[in-house]
Scaffold this motif. Structure first.
Motif, PDB file in Angstrom:
ATOM      1  N   ASP A 226       0.818  -1.217   0.000  1.00 63.86           N
ATOM      2  CA  ASP A 226       0.000   0.000   0.000  1.00 63.86           C
ATOM      3  C   ASP A 226       0.853   1.269   0.000  1.00 63.86           C
ATOM      4  O   ASP A 226       0.399   2.324  -0.454  1.00 63.86           O
ATOM      5  N   GLY A 227       2.089   1.183   0.508  1.00 64.55           N
ATOM      6  CA  GLY A 227       2.960   2.350   0.526  1.00 64.55           C
ATOM      7  C   GLY A 227       3.506   2.722  -0.832  1.00 64.55           C
ATOM      8  O   GLY A 227       4.135   3.770  -0.983  1.00 64.55           O
ATOM      9  N   GLY A 228       3.278   1.852  -1.825  1.00 64.96           N
ATOM     10  CA  GLY A 228       3.760   2.152  -3.170  1.00 64.96           C
ATOM     11  C   GLY A 228       5.217   1.804  -3.386  1.00 64.96           C
ATOM     12  O   GLY A 228       5.892   2.430  -4.209  1.00 64.96           O
ATOM     13  N   TYR A 229       5.726   0.789  -2.665  1.00 66.60           N
ATOM     14  CA  TYR A 229       7.127   0.388  -2.804  1.00 66.60           C
ATOM     15  C   TYR A 229       7.462   0.127  -4.268  1.00 66.60           C
ATOM     16  O   TYR A 229       6.722  -0.546  -4.982  1.00 66.60           O
ATOM     17  N   THR A 230       8.588   0.683  -4.708  1.00 74.82           N
ATOM     18  CA  THR A 230       8.934   0.660  -6.134  1.00 74.82           C
ATOM     19  C   THR A 230       9.682  -0.596  -6.560  1.00 74.82           C
ATOM     20  O   THR A 230       9.893  -0.811  -7.755  1.00 74.82           O
ATOM     21  N   GLY A 231      10.114  -1.433  -5.601  1.00 72.66           N
ATOM     22  CA  GLY A 231      10.854  -2.643  -5.957  1.00 72.66           C
ATOM     23  C   GLY A 231       9.951  -3.857  -6.040  1.00 72.66           C
ATOM     24  O   GLY A 231       8.715  -3.761  -6.034  1.00 72.66           O
ATOM     25  N   ASP A 232      10.567  -5.029  -6.118  1.00 76.70           N
ATOM     26  CA  ASP A 232       9.833  -6.293  -6.190  1.00 76.70           C
ATOM     27  C   ASP A 232       9.476  -6.769  -4.785  1.00 76.70           C
ATOM     28  O   ASP A 232      10.287  -6.677  -3.861  1.00 76.70           O
ATOM     29  N   VAL A 233       8.255  -7.292  -4.628  1.00 79.82           N
ATOM     30  CA  VAL A 233       7.774  -7.785  -3.343  1.00 79.82           C
ATOM     31  C   VAL A 233       7.428  -9.260  -3.476  1.00 79.82           C
ATOM     32  O   VAL A 233       6.761  -9.668  -4.444  1.00 79.82           O
ATOM     33  N   TYR A 234       7.861 -10.061  -2.501  1.00 76.11           N
ATOM     34  CA  TYR A 234       7.567 -11.491  -2.504  1.00 76.11           C
ATOM     35  C   TYR A 234       6.968 -11.881  -1.155  1.00 76.11           C
ATOM     36  O   TYR A 234       7.405 -11.401  -0.109  1.00 76.11           O
ATOM     37  N   ALA A 235       5.960 -12.750  -1.197  1.00 82.70           N
ATOM     38  CA  ALA A 235       5.359 -13.291   0.015  1.00 82.70           C
ATOM     39  C   ALA A 235       5.833 -14.727   0.190  1.00 82.70           C
ATOM     40  O   ALA A 235       5.821 -15.515  -0.765  1.00 82.70           O
ATOM     41  N   VAL A 236       6.269 -15.085   1.401  1.00 84.29           N
ATOM     42  CA  VAL A 236       6.777 -16.425   1.679  1.00 84.29           C
ATOM     43  C   VAL A 236       5.967 -17.022   2.819  1.00 84.29           C
ATOM     44  O   VAL A 236       5.971 -16.504   3.941  1.00 84.29           O
ATOM     45  N   ASN A 237       5.241 -18.092   2.504  1.00 84.54           N
ATOM     46  CA  ASN A 237       4.454 -18.819   3.498  1.00 84.54           C
ATOM     47  C   ASN A 237       4.176 -20.207   2.943  1.00 84.54           C
ATOM     48  O   ASN A 237       3.491 -20.336   1.922  1.00 84.54           O
ATOM     49  N   PRO A 238       4.706 -21.268   3.578  1.00 84.12           N
ATOM     50  CA  PRO A 238       4.530 -22.618   3.026  1.00 84.12           C
ATOM     51  C   PRO A 238       3.090 -23.114   3.041  1.00 84.12           C
ATOM     52  O   PRO A 238       2.766 -24.101   2.376  1.00 84.12           O
ATOM     53  N   GLU A 239       2.208 -22.429   3.774  1.00 83.36           N
ATOM     54  CA  GLU A 239       0.836 -22.911   3.912  1.00 83.36           C
ATOM     55  C   GLU A 239      -0.159 -22.114   3.076  1.00 83.36           C
ATOM     56  O   GLU A 239      -1.363 -22.297   3.206  1.00 83.36           O
ATOM     57  N   ALA A 240       0.334 -21.200   2.240  1.00 84.38           N
ATOM     58  CA  ALA A 240      -0.574 -20.387   1.417  1.00 84.38           C
ATOM     59  C   ALA A 240      -0.087 -20.386  -0.026  1.00 84.38           C
ATOM     60  O   ALA A 240       1.112 -20.290  -0.290  1.00 84.38           O
ATOM     61  N   PHE A 241      -1.022 -20.497  -0.953  1.00 83.18           N
ATOM     62  CA  PHE A 241      -0.668 -20.448  -2.377  1.00 83.18           C
ATOM     63  C   PHE A 241      -0.713 -19.018  -2.909  1.00 83.18           C
ATOM     64  O   PHE A 241       0.058 -18.643  -3.794  1.00 83.18           O
ATOM     65  N   GLU A 242      -1.614 -18.211  -2.334  1.00 88.41           N
ATOM     66  CA  GLU A 242      -1.778 -16.837  -2.809  1.00 88.41           C
ATOM     67  C   GLU A 242      -1.953 -15.916  -1.614  1.00 88.41           C
ATOM     68  O   GLU A 242      -2.661 -16.222  -0.653  1.00 88.41           O
ATOM     69  N   LEU A 243      -1.261 -14.770  -1.666  1.00 90.54           N
ATOM     70  CA  LEU A 243      -1.360 -13.761  -0.617  1.00 90.54           C
ATOM     71  C   LEU A 243      -1.339 -12.385  -1.252  1.00 90.54           C
ATOM     72  O   LEU A 243      -0.491 -12.106  -2.112  1.00 90.54           O
ATOM     73  N   ALA A 244      -2.268 -11.516  -0.826  1.00 91.16           N
ATOM     74  CA  ALA A 244      -2.330 -10.131  -1.304  1.00 91.16           C
ATOM     75  C   ALA A 244      -2.341 -10.053  -2.826  1.00 91.16           C
ATOM     76  O   ALA A 244      -1.758  -9.153  -3.421  1.00 91.16           O
ATOM     77  N   GLY A 245      -2.995 -11.012  -3.446  1.00 94.25           N
ATOM     78  CA  GLY A 245      -3.112 -10.991  -4.899  1.00 94.25           C
ATOM     79  C   GLY A 245      -1.876 -11.464  -5.637  1.00 94.25           C
ATOM     80  O   GLY A 245      -1.782 -11.286  -6.858  1.00 94.25           O
ATOM     81  N   MET A 246      -0.911 -12.056  -4.924  1.00 97.17           N
ATOM     82  CA  MET A 246       0.311 -12.538  -5.578  1.00 97.17           C
ATOM     83  C   MET A 246       0.585 -13.973  -5.155  1.00 97.17           C
ATOM     84  O   MET A 246       0.072 -14.451  -4.143  1.00 97.17           O
ATOM     85  N   ILE A 247       1.396 -14.658  -5.944  1.00 99.06           N
ATOM     86  CA  ILE A 247       1.761 -16.031  -5.626  1.00 99.06           C
ATOM     87  C   ILE A 247       2.625 -16.045  -4.373  1.00 99.06           C
ATOM     88  O   ILE A 247       3.540 -15.238  -4.223  1.00 99.06           O
ATOM     89  N   SER A 248       2.332 -16.966  -3.463  1.00100.96           N
ATOM     90  CA  SER A 248       3.137 -17.133  -2.261  1.00100.96           C
ATOM     91  C   SER A 248       4.104 -18.291  -2.468  1.00100.96           C
ATOM     92  O   SER A 248       3.750 -19.313  -3.053  1.00100.96           O
TER      93      SER A 248
END
Length: 708
Positions: A226-248
């Motif tokens: 939500d802050g508008g970070y300009t770089g790449d963001v990755y979500a890491v969680n072995p128990e979720a396939f999708e988080l915040a609209g992106m692949i986990s």
């Protein structure tokens, strides 16, 4: 002094390399023989030739034994390691002259240019001085320009001569003003770059990201996006396939791209494993939001130390544990890796906090006052990244005009005062610190406690040019002035008010702050309506500020019909910018809570503009406003005191002719021969008088009495 043959653990150190990464430096041991052979065999033919003056594909068992078995006195060797790999080796061997030793280095081809040679030389010189060695010599092939450069740039007075195809180098290793400056400069660049990497990463992974609202992992991921970070963001969680609209991803190792900053928000017992995974994946830095390390006494503290040691072994720096997060408002970064729900406005204030709770208060106070931030660092338990590191970064950061720190402990007062003094010469430093923390550390803070009286800390901060305050409210009171106003040229003050009684109160408060009231104007009539009152106010203030004998102004006003706080503040801001002198305002008697009367008022949409005409130093536009005149005058008084410190002549070092430092050193060397098992010795009266005499200090005769 290291005992002969005994491994000196206190020589070990985590070091920051030129590019901001970390490594571990320690004395060599016989167990390093296999790693040293591997290191040698990875070197190029040219590097081997430059080190040994011949090529050898591998080291013999005899050579490995000679290189790895040392006595830590006459023969000393250090290795710089990352994990199990050796990045560089440095050694000295004492010569026939017991005060001289031959020094040599070997740095991995893959890690040259990262400052390893300079680091090894610094630590070898310190060990040599401890062992009574005062001179180094080296034989270097003429084509080995990199090694010659290491010696030349170290700041020592190097003597060279060419003999039988080899460059012979000799130099005294006693610290000189130049060598100290070189070491401090190297340290500054490395630590500043390491913090820059944490605050401006090209990619961030949140490990422990969650879809459960209110959890730490959920908040960090949401706030970064939500802050508008300009770089790449990755979500890491072995128990979720999708988080915040992106692949986990199940683990950091599965992330397809490189990760520069990993936010760790996993349960306490999983942190160590995640740190190892990050190291293997090549992560550059860690932000550990997980708490709990400080809650388990000595065992928790030991695990915290092990966490940092493990991270540094992989070259990673650590923010935390129990960190509130990192913020960088630069438009090319826009990083809000924190628990704050929104990225703060861009501004010129850098904030650092050890305590997460106080960090929240400080962050919120700055937001309420309209203070924009350049960056924010919450160190949590401050296991690695500290206020010293943050100050190193802010000294070079063009977006930061002033620095505010909330400290619960000072782990290295000598280094803190050195960095703070240098930073305060160009950017003001405000420190809020509890007085009780000198004797009792907050949980999780693994640093020395000082035995010095409480006044010693105040004296250290004062001499370093630091503005010391007691509360976060006072910190932001002063920061309002420093980020928006030029520094006052002196203590002369003009006071304006529409009340005689209020004007006298302000004048008395100014006198208590050692401010010199040159003009006291209490007949400002604001009851004539905005179209008449504001031009009158503007003319009076500009007339006073145009006087060279007036350095700043305080405007303290009671409410007037038809005039809003914002309209008055807008007028005063224009006056301050026109005169290029500091001005603060107090609006007493504002009872409506909907009216904001504390903070930077009348700031346009673009808060960063060079109001003082210096585009290289950002200034947040607005006039510092306070609900009470006491806070306004106290804040201005602190700024005047700082400006006076900054403008004074700091003098230079001069050694009188009657000082005999060599003779003094000889006295101390003799005394060191008597050091007991606790590392202590005492000088008797005669020795003390002799030592002081070599420094030009004479003692009166002393006679001991046996009775009253």
């Amino acid at each position: 002094m290291a005992a002969d043959g005994h491994y000196p653990e206190y020589w070990e150190a985590d070091v920051v390399l030129r590019d901001g990464a970390t490594a571990h430096l320690r004395p060599i041991s016989p167990d390093d023989a296999p790693a040293m052979q591997h290191f040698h065999m990875q070197q190029s033919e040219n590097s081997i030739y430059l080190r040994f003056f011949t090529y050898k594909s591998s080291l013999s068992n005899k050579e490995l034994k000679r290189f790895t078995e040392v006595d830590h006195r006459d023969r000393v060797a250090f290795v710089v390691t990352r994990g199990t790999d050796i990045l560089g080796i440095g050694r000295y061997d004492r010569l026939d002259d017991p005060t001289e030793a031959e020094v040599a280095f070997n740095v991995s081809d893959a890690h040259q240019g990262r400052g390893l040679g300079s680091i090894l030389l610094e630590h070898l010189a310190a060990a040599a001085r401890e062992n009574g060695i005062s001179r180094f010599s080296a034989e270097v092939l003429p084509e080995n320009r990199k090694m010659i450069t290491v010696f030349a740039e170290a700041g020592y007075e190097v003597q060279r001569r060419f003999d039988d195809g080899v460059v012979m180098l000799e130099f005294n290793i006693d610290p000189t003003e130049k060598s100290r400056a070189v070491m401090e400069s190297r340290e500054h660049r490395a630590e500043a770059r390491s913090v820059a990497g944490l605050l401006s990463p090209s990619s961030v992974a949140v490990i422990g990201a969650s879809r459960e609202w209110g959890t730490v992992g959920y908040s960090f991921l949401e706030h970064i996006i939500d802050g508008g970070y300009t770089g790449d963001v990755y979500a890491v969680n072995p128990e979720a396939f999708e988080l915040a609209g992106m692949i986990s991803f199940a683990s950091i190792g599965e992330v397809p791209g490189p990760v520069e900053l990993a936010v760790i928000a996993v349960p306490y017992d999983q942190v160590a494993s995640v740190v190892d995974q990050c190291g293997v994946a090549g992560v550059k830095g860690l932000l550990v939001a997980t708490a709990g390390f400080a809650d388990d006494g000595a065992e928790g503290l030991a695990r915290q130390r092990a966490l940092v040691h493990r991270a540094r072994a992989y070259g990673m720096r650590v923010v935390g544990p129990a960190s509130l997060g990192l913020v960088n408002t630069h438009p090319e970064v826009r990083l809000n890796a924190s628990m704050a729900p929104a990225l703060p406005a861009a501004g010129a204030l850098g904030l650092f906090s050890q305590s997460a709770a106080i960090g929240v208060l400080l962050y919120a106070a700055a937001g309420r006052r309209g203070l924009g931030l350049s960056s924010f660092v919450s160190a949590g338990n401050r296991a690695d990244i500290s206020g010293n590191d943050a100050m190193q970064y802010w000294e070079d950061d063009p977006s930061t005009r002033a620095v505010g720190l909330y400290l619960e402990s000072v782990g290295n007062p000598r280094k803190f005062s050195r960095i703070a003094r240098r930073l305060a010469k160009t950017k003001p430093v405000i420190v809020a610190k509890s007085d009780v923390m000198g004797l009792q550390l907050p949980p999780g803070h693994a640093v020395r406690t000082t035995q010095a009286p409480s006044g010693a800390l105040n004296a250290m901060l004062r001499q370093s040019g630091v503005i010391r305050v007691e509360t976060t409210a006072q910190l932001v009171d002063i920061a309002q002035i420093l980020v928006s106003q030029p520094l006052p040229a002196g203590p002369a003050l003009a006071v304006f008010s529409n009340s005689l009684a209020l004007g006298k109160v302000v004048a008395d408060a100014a006198a208590a702050q050692s401010l010199d009231v040159r003009r006291l104007v209490t007949d400002i009539d604001l009851d004539t309506g905005q179209s008449i009152a504001l031009p009158v106010l503007r003319a009076a203030v500009l007339d006073a500020l145009s006087d060279d004998e007036v350095h700043s102004a305080v405007v303290a006003l009671l409410p007037a019909p038809g005039l809003t706080v914002e309209a008055i503040a807008d007028c005063l801001r224009d006056c301050a910018e026109t005169a290029n002198k500091p001005l603060v305002a107090s609006f007493a008697g504002i009872l409506d809570p909907a009216v904001q009367s504390d903070g930077l008022l009348a700031s346009p949409r673009n808060p960063l503009a060079a109001a003082d005409g210096d585009a290289a130093v950002p200034s947040q536009r607005g006039v510092p406003c306070y609900a009470g005149p006491g806070a306004a005058v106290a804040a201005l008084g602190a700024v005047v005191t700082y400006a006076r410190w900054r403008s004074r002549d700091s003098g230079g070092f001069h050694e009188p002719a009657d000082i005999d430092s060599d003779a003094a050193s000889a006295v101390l060397q003799q005394a060191l021969l008597r050091v007991d098992g606790d590392g202590l010795t005492r000088l008797d009266g005669a020795e003390s008088a002799t030592l002081l005499g070599h420094y030009g200090i004479s003692l009166l005769p002393a006679v001991r009495f046996a009775t009253a």
